[in-house]
Design a protein around this motif. Structure first.
Motif, PDB file in Angstrom:
ATOM      1  N   SER A 101       0.828  -1.208   0.000  1.00  0.00           N
ATOM      2  CA  SER A 101       0.000   0.000   0.000  1.00  0.00           C
ATOM      3  C   SER A 101       0.860   1.256   0.000  1.00  0.00           C
ATOM      4  N   LEU A 102       1.920   1.258   0.819  1.00  0.00           N
ATOM      5  CA  LEU A 102       2.812   2.413   0.872  1.00  0.00           C
ATOM      6  C   LEU A 102       3.561   2.587  -0.442  1.00  0.00           C
ATOM      7  N   TYR A 103       3.955   1.467  -1.054  1.00  0.00           N
ATOM      8  CA  TYR A 103       4.623   1.558  -2.354  1.00  0.00           C
ATOM      9  C   TYR A 103       3.670   2.118  -3.410  1.00  0.00           C
ATOM     10  N   LEU A 104       2.441   1.614  -3.424  1.00  0.00           N
ATOM     11  CA  LEU A 104       1.469   2.030  -4.439  1.00  0.00           C
ATOM     12  C   LEU A 104       1.107   3.506  -4.304  1.00  0.00           C
ATOM     13  N   ILE A 105       0.865   3.950  -3.057  1.00  0.00           N
ATOM     14  CA  ILE A 105       0.454   5.343  -2.875  1.00  0.00           C
ATOM     15  C   ILE A 105       1.598   6.289  -3.243  1.00  0.00           C
ATOM     16  N   GLY A 106       2.845   5.814  -3.093  1.00  0.00           N
ATOM     17  CA  GLY A 106       3.971   6.636  -3.495  1.00  0.00           C
ATOM     18  C   GLY A 106       4.159   6.684  -5.003  1.00  0.00           C
ATOM     19  N   SER A 107       3.711   5.628  -5.704  1.00  0.00           N
ATOM     20  CA  SER A 107       3.940   5.543  -7.149  1.00  0.00           C
ATOM     21  C   SER A 107       2.872   6.258  -7.963  1.00  0.00           C
ATOM     22  N   ALA A 108       1.631   6.294  -7.467  1.00  0.00           N
ATOM     23  CA  ALA A 108       0.546   6.936  -8.219  1.00  0.00           C
ATOM     24  C   ALA A 108      -0.578   7.343  -7.284  1.00  0.00           C
ATOM     25  N   SER A 109      -1.132   8.540  -7.486  1.00  0.00           N
ATOM     26  CA  SER A 109      -2.175   9.062  -6.595  1.00  0.00           C
ATOM     27  C   SER A 109      -3.465   8.253  -6.681  1.00  0.00           C
ATOM     28  N   ARG A 110      -3.610   7.456  -7.750  1.00  0.00           N
ATOM     29  CA  ARG A 110      -4.801   6.614  -7.883  1.00  0.00           C
ATOM     30  C   ARG A 110      -4.978   5.704  -6.668  1.00  0.00           C
ATOM     31  N   TYR A 111      -3.861   5.301  -6.068  1.00  0.00           N
ATOM     32  CA  TYR A 111      -3.910   4.286  -5.019  1.00  0.00           C
ATOM     33  C   TYR A 111      -4.063   4.860  -3.613  1.00  0.00           C
ATOM     34  N   ILE A 112      -4.401   6.140  -3.505  1.00  0.00           N
ATOM     35  CA  ILE A 112      -4.684   6.718  -2.187  1.00  0.00           C
ATOM     36  C   ILE A 112      -5.827   5.953  -1.528  1.00  0.00           C
ATOM     37  N   TYR A 113      -6.846   5.637  -2.304  1.00  0.00           N
ATOM     38  CA  TYR A 113      -7.983   4.874  -1.777  1.00  0.00           C
ATOM     39  C   TYR A 113      -7.530   3.518  -1.258  1.00  0.00           C
ATOM     40  N   PHE A 114      -6.726   2.811  -2.048  1.00  0.00           N
ATOM     41  CA  PHE A 114      -6.283   1.467  -1.671  1.00  0.00           C
ATOM     42  C   PHE A 114      -5.491   1.493  -0.369  1.00  0.00           C
ATOM     43  N   ALA A 115      -4.698   2.555  -0.184  1.00  0.00           N
ATOM     44  CA  ALA A 115      -3.824   2.634   0.986  1.00  0.00           C
ATOM     45  C   ALA A 115      -4.512   3.205   2.217  1.00  0.00           C
ATOM     46  N   SER A 116      -5.752   3.679   2.075  1.00  0.00           N
ATOM     47  CA  SER A 116      -6.422   4.356   3.190  1.00  0.00           C
ATOM     48  C   SER A 116      -6.583   3.464   4.414  1.00  0.00           C
ATOM     49  N   ILE A 117      -7.010   2.223   4.220  1.00  0.00           N
ATOM     50  CA  ILE A 117      -7.257   1.341   5.364  1.00  0.00           C
ATOM     51  C   ILE A 117      -5.986   1.074   6.167  1.00  0.00           C
ATOM     52  N   PRO A 118      -4.887   0.615   5.556  1.00  0.00           N
ATOM     53  CA  PRO A 118      -3.683   0.392   6.375  1.00  0.00           C
ATOM     54  C   PRO A 118      -3.112   1.660   6.990  1.00  0.00           C
ATOM     55  N   ILE A 119      -3.166   2.791   6.269  1.00  0.00           N
ATOM     56  CA  ILE A 119      -2.620   4.037   6.810  1.00  0.00           C
ATOM     57  C   ILE A 119      -3.432   4.509   8.011  1.00  0.00           C
ATOM     58  N   LEU A 120      -4.748   4.487   7.902  1.00  0.00           N
ATOM     59  CA  LEU A 120      -5.583   4.952   9.010  1.00  0.00           C
ATOM     60  C   LEU A 120      -5.641   3.929  10.148  1.00  0.00           C
ATOM     61  N   THR A 121      -5.294   2.685   9.860  1.00  0.00           N
ATOM     62  CA  THR A 121      -5.136   1.712  10.944  1.00  0.00           C
ATOM     63  C   THR A 121      -3.995   2.132  11.858  1.00  0.00           C
ATOM     64  N   LEU A 122      -2.937   2.722  11.283  1.00  0.00           N
ATOM     65  CA  LEU A 122      -1.829   3.217  12.097  1.00  0.00           C
ATOM     66  C   LEU A 122      -2.292   4.333  13.027  1.00  0.00           C
ATOM     67  N   THR A 123      -3.213   5.168  12.548  1.00  0.00           N
ATOM     68  CA  THR A 123      -3.798   6.188  13.422  1.00  0.00           C
ATOM     69  C   THR A 123      -4.552   5.533  14.572  1.00  0.00           C
ATOM     70  N   GLY A 124      -5.297   4.464  14.261  1.00  0.00           N
ATOM     71  CA  GLY A 124      -6.005   3.722  15.296  1.00  0.00           C
ATOM     72  C   GLY A 124      -5.057   3.145  16.334  1.00  0.00           C
ATOM     73  N   ILE A 125      -3.922   2.633  15.882  1.00  0.00           N
ATOM     74  CA  ILE A 125      -2.920   2.066  16.796  1.00  0.00           C
ATOM     75  C   ILE A 125      -2.376   3.153  17.716  1.00  0.00           C
ATOM     76  N   PHE A 126      -2.173   4.373  17.179  1.00  0.00           N
ATOM     77  CA  PHE A 126      -1.648   5.472  17.984  1.00  0.00           C
ATOM     78  C   PHE A 126      -2.692   5.972  18.990  1.00  0.00           C
ATOM     79  N   LEU A 127      -3.895   6.243  18.526  1.00  0.00           N
ATOM     80  CA  LEU A 127      -4.921   6.819  19.404  1.00  0.00           C
ATOM     81  C   LEU A 127      -5.459   5.810  20.406  1.00  0.00           C
ATOM     82  N   GLU A 128      -5.275   4.524  20.125  1.00  0.00           N
ATOM     83  CA  GLU A 128      -5.750   3.502  21.059  1.00  0.00           C
ATOM     84  C   GLU A 128      -5.026   3.584  22.387  1.00  0.00           C
ATOM     85  N   GLN A 129      -3.791   4.079  22.356  1.00  0.00           N
ATOM     86  CA  GLN A 129      -3.003   4.248  23.575  1.00  0.00           C
ATOM     87  C   GLN A 129      -3.308   5.613  24.193  1.00  0.00           C
TER      88      GLN A 129
END
Length: 295
Positions: free
Chosen positions: A253-281
């Protein structure tokens, strides 16, 4: 996400997904793209694969293989799902081998069962449809090599653990390394979407296929981009096999979002999961600064 981490991380991630421009941009009515069709299958395949690997339910290994194989019917870009699926397997097995976890051998047996099921489904369904471009090239030339290599590596790790000797694994790693150098042009073809971007040289490249600009990240995730980066630190800390499994989705997901803006949608779930991991604490976070006022 609930299985990988916990209910709180899942709820936080889903809440921000519901209001994130990055996710909404291709999930509203009439915003059809291949990623929309493939993502439910991807999540279904990963969920059943996780259940098979970590709860040792072999029937789910077969179901996961079927779900991932059926993706060939829905999008010519199905190789993306296949590579994420195989990456999750390989990373999980590798981490379990590094940590010498007791259930590693059983995980290998389950993984091979799932991969063989996937191969059978893909081969059968490929005869029922007409593939073109990257879908055809991947299925005919790349997939047989990739699946054979991963099954072989799994077998060698299995044998190494059984015999308690690392020599066969060292030999295989040298062979795989040499093969990767020899096959580098073909690997580059996969990373470049089988030349789909190169073919546009000399023409006007659509915005969605251009490299993602910094302001597009901010527009898609705004302040959550910062919390995701902070969550990445917490994710790496105390690494586990479950986190290695999630890495199979996060890295592509990180590779795809860096290669083309089309994949922002595809990468949204894993990226925002990291926000969940941070705010959970939340208690640890509030000791440093008031994250809720910050947001």
């Amino acid at each position: 996400l609930k299985k990988l981490f916990n209910k709180r991380v899942a709820m936080i991630a889903l809440f921000f997904l519901a209001i994130s421009v990055g996710h909404i941009s291709k999930s509203f009515p009439f915003s059809w793209r291949g990623e929309n069709l493939i993502y439910p299958l991807l999540l279904g395949a990963l969920l059943t694969l996780y259940t098979a690997l970590f709860e040792k339910k072999k029937i789910y290994a077969i179901i996961s293989g079927i779900i991932s194989g059926v993706s060939i019917w829905f999008w010519n870009g199905y190789p993306l799902l296949i590579l994420v699926y195989l990456g999750a397997i390989l990373l999980t097995i590798t981490w379990k081998w590094i940590k010498k976890e007791k259930d590693m051998l059983e995980c290998i047996r389950i993984s091979v069962l799932s991969m063989l099921t996937q191969a059978i489904v893909l081969i059968f369904l490929s005869r029922t449809i007409e593939l073109a471009g990257k879908g055809l090239v991947f299925g005919r030339y790349y997939y047989p090599i990739i699946i054979t290599a991963i099954v072989a590596i799994s077998g060698v790790i299995y044998y190494t653990q059984k015999k308690r000797s690392i020599k066969p694994l060292i030999v295989v790693f040298f062979i795989v390394g040499a093969a990767m150098l020899f096959l580098m042009p073909y690997i580059k073809q996969i990373l470049m979407g089988f030349g789909s971007i190169d073919s546009l040289i000399g023409a006007v490249i659509p915005t969605e296929l251009q490299t993602t600009k910094w302001y597009q990240y901010l527009f898609a995730f705004h302040i959550l981009l910062i919390t995701s980066l902070l969550g990445l630190y917490r994710y790496i800390k105390n690494f586990t096999a479950q986190k290695a499994f999630f890495l199979g989705l996060l890295l592509p997901s990180l590779y795809l979002i860096g290669s083309a803006s089309r994949y922002i949608y595809f990468a949204s779930i894993p990226i925002l999961t990291l926000t969940g991991i941070f705010l959970e604490q939340r208690r640890k976070v509030r000791k440093k600064f008031d994250i809720f006022i910050f947001l």
